[in-house]
Design a protein around this motif. Structure first.
Motif, PDB file in Angstrom:
ATOM      1  N   THR A 246       0.940  -1.237  -0.090  1.00  0.00           N
ATOM      2  CA  THR A 246      -0.168  -0.059   0.003  1.00  0.00           C
ATOM      3  C   THR A 246       1.024   1.067  -0.021  1.00  0.00           C
ATOM      4  O   THR A 246       2.140   1.195   0.035  1.00  0.00           O
ATOM      5  N   SER A 247       0.245   2.353   0.017  1.00  0.00           N
ATOM      6  CA  SER A 247       1.053   3.450   0.063  1.00  0.00           C
ATOM      7  C   SER A 247       0.574   4.235   1.312  1.00  0.00           C
ATOM      8  O   SER A 247      -0.359   4.331   1.732  1.00  0.00           O
ATOM      9  N   LYS A 248       1.578   5.299   1.807  1.00  0.00           N
ATOM     10  CA  LYS A 248       1.181   6.246   2.872  1.00  0.00           C
ATOM     11  C   LYS A 248       1.863   7.395   2.684  1.00  0.00           C
ATOM     12  O   LYS A 248       2.798   7.761   2.142  1.00  0.00           O
ATOM     13  N   ASN A 249       1.358   8.613   3.165  1.00  0.00           N
ATOM     14  CA  ASN A 249       2.087   9.738   3.490  1.00  0.00           C
ATOM     15  C   ASN A 249       3.076  10.194   4.365  1.00  0.00           C
ATOM     16  O   ASN A 249       2.535   9.633   5.692  1.00  0.00           O
ATOM     17  N   LYS A 250       4.316  10.048   4.327  1.00  0.00           N
ATOM     18  CA  LYS A 250       5.274  10.176   5.143  1.00  0.00           C
ATOM     19  C   LYS A 250       5.115  11.268   5.968  1.00  0.00           C
ATOM     20  O   LYS A 250       5.706  11.213   7.261  1.00  0.00           O
ATOM     21  N   ARG A 251       4.665  12.523   5.648  1.00  0.00           N
ATOM     22  CA  ARG A 251       4.617  13.682   6.513  1.00  0.00           C
ATOM     23  C   ARG A 251       3.616  13.441   7.356  1.00  0.00           C
ATOM     24  O   ARG A 251       3.537  13.782   8.589  1.00  0.00           O
ATOM     25  N   ASN A 252       2.186  12.800   7.117  1.00  0.00           N
ATOM     26  CA  ASN A 252       1.165  12.843   8.230  1.00  0.00           C
ATOM     27  C   ASN A 252       1.398  11.520   8.947  1.00  0.00           C
ATOM     28  O   ASN A 252       1.059  11.612  10.208  1.00  0.00           O
ATOM     29  N   THR A 253       1.982  10.483   8.693  1.00  0.00           N
ATOM     30  CA  THR A 253       2.242   9.483   9.337  1.00  0.00           C
ATOM     31  C   THR A 253       3.633   8.857   9.287  1.00  0.00           C
ATOM     32  O   THR A 253       4.104   7.981   8.451  1.00  0.00           O
ATOM     33  N   PRO A 254       4.477   9.489  10.209  1.00  0.00           N
ATOM     34  CA  PRO A 254       6.110   9.028  10.338  1.00  0.00           C
ATOM     35  C   PRO A 254       6.238   7.787  10.943  1.00  0.00           C
ATOM     36  O   PRO A 254       7.386   7.164  10.381  1.00  0.00           O
ATOM     37  N   ASN A 255       5.506   7.236  11.622  1.00  0.00           N
ATOM     38  CA  ASN A 255       5.698   6.138  12.412  1.00  0.00           C
ATOM     39  C   ASN A 255       5.289   4.714  11.536  1.00  0.00           C
ATOM     40  O   ASN A 255       4.772   5.104  10.553  1.00  0.00           O
TER      41      ASN A 255
END
Length: 65
Positions: free
Chosen positions: A35-44
């Motif tokens: 999947t993909s995630k936004n590194k700025r919103n969810t750094p953990n």
């Protein structure tokens, strides 16, 4: 030239069960989702409850490197 995707990265999610052998009808091994995630919103590291065909139930999938 293509556009920059910004902070969105592709991650791999892996089941915690690993090689848990509870049923002979199910295949053994490691099951993974991408999947993909936004590194700025969810750094953990991400944890999501998804279906694992190895366990034959919904379990927690954790992000791996």
């Amino acid at each position: 030239m293509g556009k920059n995707k910004g902070a969105r990265i592709i991650i791999t999610l892996e089941c915690e069960c690993r090689n848990y052998k509870n049923d002979k009808k199910r295949k053994y091994g490691i099951f993974r989702y991408t999947t993909s995630k936004n590194k700025r919103n969810t750094p953990n590291r991400l944890e999501i409850r998804k279906f694992c065909p190895c366990c034959n139930n919904h379990s927690i999938f954790k992000e791996i490197k």
